[in-house]
Design a protein around this motif. Structure first.
Motif, mmCIF file in Angstrom:
data_model
loop_
_atom_site.group_PDB
_atom_site.id
_atom_site.type_symbol
_atom_site.label_atom_id
_atom_site.label_comp_id
_atom_site.label_asym_id
_atom_site.label_seq_id
_atom_site.Cartn_x
_atom_site.Cartn_y
_atom_site.Cartn_z
ATOM 1 N N GLU A 63 30.059 -43.613 24.088
ATOM 2 C CA GLU A 63 29.635 -42.509 24.819
ATOM 3 C C GLU A 63 29.526 -42.026 25.690
ATOM 4 O O GLU A 63 29.592 -40.671 25.670
ATOM 5 N N LEU A 64 29.355 -42.818 26.800
ATOM 6 C CA LEU A 64 28.855 -42.367 27.742
ATOM 7 C C LEU A 64 30.440 -41.324 28.456
ATOM 8 O O LEU A 64 29.990 -40.690 28.817
ATOM 9 N N ALA A 65 31.028 -42.058 28.342
ATOM 10 C CA ALA A 65 32.942 -41.971 28.969
ATOM 11 C C ALA A 65 33.053 -40.671 28.546
ATOM 12 O O ALA A 65 34.501 -39.602 29.281
ATOM 13 N N LEU A 66 32.623 -40.257 27.258
ATOM 14 C CA LEU A 66 33.535 -39.386 26.117
ATOM 15 C C LEU A 66 35.023 -39.652 26.732
ATOM 16 O O LEU A 66 35.741 -38.627 26.486
ATOM 17 N N GLY A 67 35.632 -40.879 26.699
ATOM 18 C CA GLY A 67 36.498 -40.911 27.269
ATOM 19 C C GLY A 67 37.377 -40.522 28.310
ATOM 20 O O GLY A 67 38.446 -40.794 28.359
ATOM 21 N N LYS A 68 36.626 -40.239 29.277
ATOM 22 C CA LYS A 68 37.581 -40.139 30.744
ATOM 23 C C LYS A 68 37.664 -41.230 31.364
ATOM 24 O O LYS A 68 36.716 -42.514 31.429
ATOM 25 N N GLU A 69 38.634 -41.854 32.235
ATOM 26 C CA GLU A 69 38.565 -43.030 33.167
ATOM 27 C C GLU A 69 37.145 -42.724 33.699
ATOM 28 O O GLU A 69 36.894 -44.221 34.003
ATOM 29 N N TYR A 70 36.667 -42.364 34.411
ATOM 30 C CA TYR A 70 35.207 -42.222 35.744
ATOM 31 C C TYR A 70 33.966 -41.076 34.604
ATOM 32 O O TYR A 70 34.534 -40.153 34.546
ATOM 33 N N LEU A 71 33.547 -41.831 34.789
ATOM 34 C CA LEU A 71 31.813 -41.039 34.872
ATOM 35 C C LEU A 71 31.448 -40.021 36.310
ATOM 36 O O LEU A 71 31.906 -40.839 37.359
ATOM 37 N N GLU A 72 30.936 -38.904 35.633
ATOM 38 C CA GLU A 72 30.299 -38.665 37.136
ATOM 39 C C GLU A 72 29.216 -38.798 37.688
ATOM 40 O O GLU A 72 27.831 -38.987 37.399
ATOM 41 N N ILE A 73 29.184 -39.616 39.199
ATOM 42 C CA ILE A 73 28.709 -40.568 39.189
ATOM 43 C C ILE A 73 27.377 -39.494 40.106
ATOM 44 O O ILE A 73 28.057 -38.510 41.207
ATOM 45 N N ILE A 74 25.616 -39.466 40.119
ATOM 46 C CA ILE A 74 25.374 -38.665 41.011
ATOM 47 C C ILE A 74 24.786 -39.580 41.973
ATOM 48 O O ILE A 74 24.606 -38.823 43.481
ATOM 49 N N SER A 75 24.546 -40.724 41.964
ATOM 50 C CA SER A 75 23.411 -41.157 42.943
ATOM 51 C C SER A 75 23.096 -43.305 42.343
ATOM 52 O O SER A 75 23.493 -43.436 41.844
ATOM 53 N N ASN A 76 23.527 -43.924 43.548
ATOM 54 C CA ASN A 76 22.849 -44.826 43.536
ATOM 55 C C ASN A 76 21.450 -45.051 44.505
ATOM 56 O O ASN A 76 21.656 -45.014 45.125
ATOM 57 N N ASN A 77 20.215 -45.569 43.495
ATOM 58 C CA ASN A 77 19.289 -46.035 44.377
ATOM 59 C C ASN A 77 19.016 -47.624 43.803
ATOM 60 O O ASN A 77 19.535 -48.106 43.121
ATOM 61 N N VAL A 78 18.505 -47.976 44.754
ATOM 62 C CA VAL A 78 17.776 -48.756 44.874
ATOM 63 C C VAL A 78 16.360 -49.085 45.492
ATOM 64 O O VAL A 78 15.539 -48.545 46.137
#
Length: 340
Positions: A260-275
């Motif tokens: 359900e994360l994707a809600l059928g969309k091809e891409y997720l709405e990415i806010i940031s990558n954290n390390v």
């Protein structure tokens, strides 16, 4: 305990802030010395990069499980107040290999709505699963809340870089608490070579519709989906070297675990990558006290509270309570010796 006992807590991660708040609320005069505070971003300032939720090993671990139990009860109470950034959600834990349990997980009676998930309802490749109500942490909000609570209680903060623990001992204090995390390896006078960094990477996405925690644990990996109060969701995890391919792997594994994360969309709405660099330690968390003399010959109680790895939030209140207990025991011993 003297109402005038002065304390310096070194470090303003979740362990340092919580310990400082606990001590301040118990009548100590506390000041935090730290290079980084909530709102800052640095690879060695790990707390802002954490997932984070309350989670534990299924099998009870001596000493550690007690710290986690204390922390769960406190976090559960605090989660009644939205301003903390804490939120109660159903948590689903899946394990590729069935754990060797003598009955149910140790925390069965600690967490609400615990149940073992029937085999027929488990994802493909999973041998064991359980669910219960847990707590997620909107990390930036919660850290700011801890700091505000500490200052409102009369605590003080000072932005400073310490190269040696003696720099804190030489202040006008009675007690120094070492909550330096990964820096405990390099801080002069501590230099704990059993402390080492464990790299972690998360991907933050916008998915306010996701209202459950999902975790899947394999032999050499962990995948987790942790929603926050503000509508973002933290996706992880990794123990190896973080890179772009790792981020892509995290997204793929998380969407398979929680479609359900994707809600059928091809891409997720990415806010940031954290390390981040988790402050791991051979032998686990170090919570112990000792007596040291400063340059003027004054006895200073030094209490260590570091090495939490990925358990900083899950153990924060328990670790802080243990540090308080050790400090008060050391003070009583000093008072007894002074009378002899």
């Amino acid at each position: 305990m003297s109402q005038k006992s002065k304390v310096i807590v070194i470090g303003a991660g979740v362990s340092g802030l919580t310990t400082a708040l606990v001590l301040q609320r118990n009548g100590y005069q506390v000041q935090i010395f730290a290079e980084h505070f909530p709102g800052d971003s640095n690879i060695n300032y790990t707390s802002p990069s954490a997932g984070a939720d309350w989670r534990s090993e299924l099998i009870s671990i001596p000493n550690l499980s007690n710290l986690e139990a204390i922390s769960f009860k406190t976090l559960w109470s605090l989660s009644e107040f939205p301003e903390t950034g804490l939120m109660r959600l159903q948590s689903f834990t899946y394990m590729d290999e069935k754990p060797k349990l003598n009955g149910d997980p140790w925390f069965k009676d600690l967490v609400p709505k615990f149940r073992v998930i029937p085999q027929r309802n488990l994802p493909k490749g999973v041998e064991y699963g359980c669910s219960y109500t847990s707590i997620t942490v909107d990390v930036p909000k919660y850290l700011r809340w801890l700091q505000t609570q500490f200052i409102d209680a009369g605590g003080k903060i000072k932005r400073v870089h310490l190269s040696h623990i003696n720099e804190a001992l030489d202040e006008d204090v009675d007690i120094v608490v070492n909550c330096t995390g990964i820096s405990a390896r390099t801080l002069g006078g501590v230099e704990d070579d059993t402390v080492f960094p464990t790299r972690g990477q998360t991907v933050i996405v916008w998915a306010p519709h996701v209202k459950k925690i999902c975790t899947r644990i394999g032999a050499d990996y962990i995948t987790y989906v942790i929603p926050r109060q503000d509508g973002v969701v933290v996706l992880g995890g990794v123990l190896g070297k973080p890179d772009q391919k790792t981020a892509e792997s995290i997204i793929k594994r998380c969407t398979e675990l929680c479609p359900e994360l994707a809600l059928g969309k091809e891409y997720l709405e990415i806010i940031s990558n954290n390390v981040g660099r988790r402050p791991s330690r051979t032998g686990g968390i170090r919570i112990e006290s000792e007596l040291r003399k400063n340059s003027k010959g004054k006895d200073i109680i030094v209490c260590h509270n570091y090495g939490h790895h990925a358990r900083g939030y899950s153990t924060s209140w328990g670790s802080s309570s243990k540090a308080l207990e050790l400090i008060e025991t050391a003070l009583k011993t000093e008072q007894i010796n002074a009378k002899l």
